[in-house]
Design a protein around this motif. Structure first.
Motif, PDB file in Angstrom:
ATOM      1  N   LYS A  49     -40.693 -26.983  30.243  1.00 45.64           N
ATOM      2  CA  LYS A  49     -40.634 -26.448  29.008  1.00 45.64           C
ATOM      3  C   LYS A  49     -39.372 -26.345  28.468  1.00 45.64           C
ATOM      4  CE  LYS A  49     -43.370 -22.737  28.814  1.00 45.64           C
ATOM      5  NZ  LYS A  49     -43.766 -21.212  28.880  1.00 45.64           N
ATOM      6  N   MET A  53     -37.547 -28.200  24.956  1.00 43.93           N
ATOM      7  CA  MET A  53     -36.964 -27.209  23.674  1.00 43.93           C
ATOM      8  C   MET A  53     -36.232 -28.345  22.730  1.00 43.93           C
ATOM      9  SD  MET A  53     -34.595 -23.733  24.366  1.00 43.93           S
ATOM     10  CE  MET A  53     -33.554 -24.955  25.192  1.00 43.93           C
ATOM     11  N   ASP A  57     -37.315 -24.077  17.362  1.00 39.72           N
ATOM     12  CA  ASP A  57     -38.199 -23.401  18.379  1.00 39.72           C
ATOM     13  C   ASP A  57     -37.617 -21.938  18.497  1.00 39.72           C
ATOM     14  OD1 ASP A  57     -39.614 -25.531  18.961  1.00 39.72           O
ATOM     15  OD2 ASP A  57     -38.747 -25.975  20.995  1.00 39.72           O
ATOM     16  N   VAL A  59     -37.433 -18.637  20.939  1.00 43.25           N
ATOM     17  CA  VAL A  59     -37.214 -18.537  22.507  1.00 43.25           C
ATOM     18  C   VAL A  59     -36.898 -17.145  22.779  1.00 43.25           C
ATOM     19  CG1 VAL A  59     -36.658 -21.150  22.685  1.00 43.25           C
ATOM     20  CG2 VAL A  59     -34.805 -19.148  22.453  1.00 43.25           C
ATOM     21  N   ILE A  94     -33.308 -19.418  29.529  1.00 43.11           N
ATOM     22  CA  ILE A  94     -34.273 -19.443  28.402  1.00 43.11           C
ATOM     23  C   ILE A  94     -35.758 -19.345  29.317  1.00 43.11           C
ATOM     24  CG2 ILE A  94     -35.771 -20.731  26.633  1.00 43.11           C
ATOM     25  CD1 ILE A  94     -32.810 -20.290  25.947  1.00 43.11           C
ATOM     26  N   ASP A  96     -38.730 -18.296  27.935  1.00 45.40           N
ATOM     27  CA  ASP A  96     -40.075 -18.736  27.450  1.00 45.40           C
ATOM     28  C   ASP A  96     -39.820 -19.080  25.866  1.00 45.40           C
ATOM     29  OD1 ASP A  96     -42.711 -19.431  27.332  1.00 45.40           O
ATOM     30  OD2 ASP A  96     -43.551 -17.172  26.914  1.00 45.40           O
ATOM     31  N   ILE A  97     -40.779 -20.070  25.271  1.00 46.35           N
ATOM     32  CA  ILE A  97     -40.694 -20.555  24.098  1.00 46.35           C
ATOM     33  C   ILE A  97     -41.728 -20.014  23.345  1.00 46.35           C
ATOM     34  CG2 ILE A  97     -41.072 -22.718  22.446  1.00 46.35           C
ATOM     35  CD1 ILE A  97     -39.665 -24.306  24.715  1.00 46.35           C
TER      36      ILE A  97
END
Length: 107
Positions: A49, A53, A57, A59, A94, A96-97
């Motif tokens: 994931k 990126m 996006d 995030v 990071i 989560d997106i």
């Protein structure tokens, strides 16, 4: 009398060593399949994931900051967390997106 005592001790021999290690091997297998293997799978999914990126996006970082990706390189991502406020985050932090708001999750 001594003969009876030595005969009783000889009859109660210990089981072979490999049988004594079977419970440890069984616990190791249970530990592997219930804890280690799922964690490795989640880690691979997270790495994929983060690798996918791209600019634009939205995030969430591990620290809880929500931002828009402005630039991505090998190790860092520049995030805009407010208008005119940019921070540089390590890509591995990071969390989560966030999917775009226009698409419903159940569609």
């Amino acid at each position: 009398m001594l003969y009876l005592l030595t005969a009783a001790v000889g009859a109660a021999e210990a089981p072979p060593a490999w049988i004594q290690f079977l419970p440890l091997v069984g616990m190791g297998l249970i530990f592997w399949f219930l804890i280690i293997r799922p964690q490795m799978k989640r880690q691979k999914e997270h790495q994929a994931k983060v690798a996918s990126m791209k600019k634009g996006d939205r995030v969430v970082t591990a620290g809880g900051l929500v931002g828009k990706v402005m630039k991505v390189d090998d190790d860092y991502a520049d995030l805009e967390i407010a208008q005119g406020v940019r921070v540089k985050a390590v890509k591995n932090t990071i969390g989560d997106i966030i999917p775009p708001a226009g698409k419903a999750a159940n569609d």
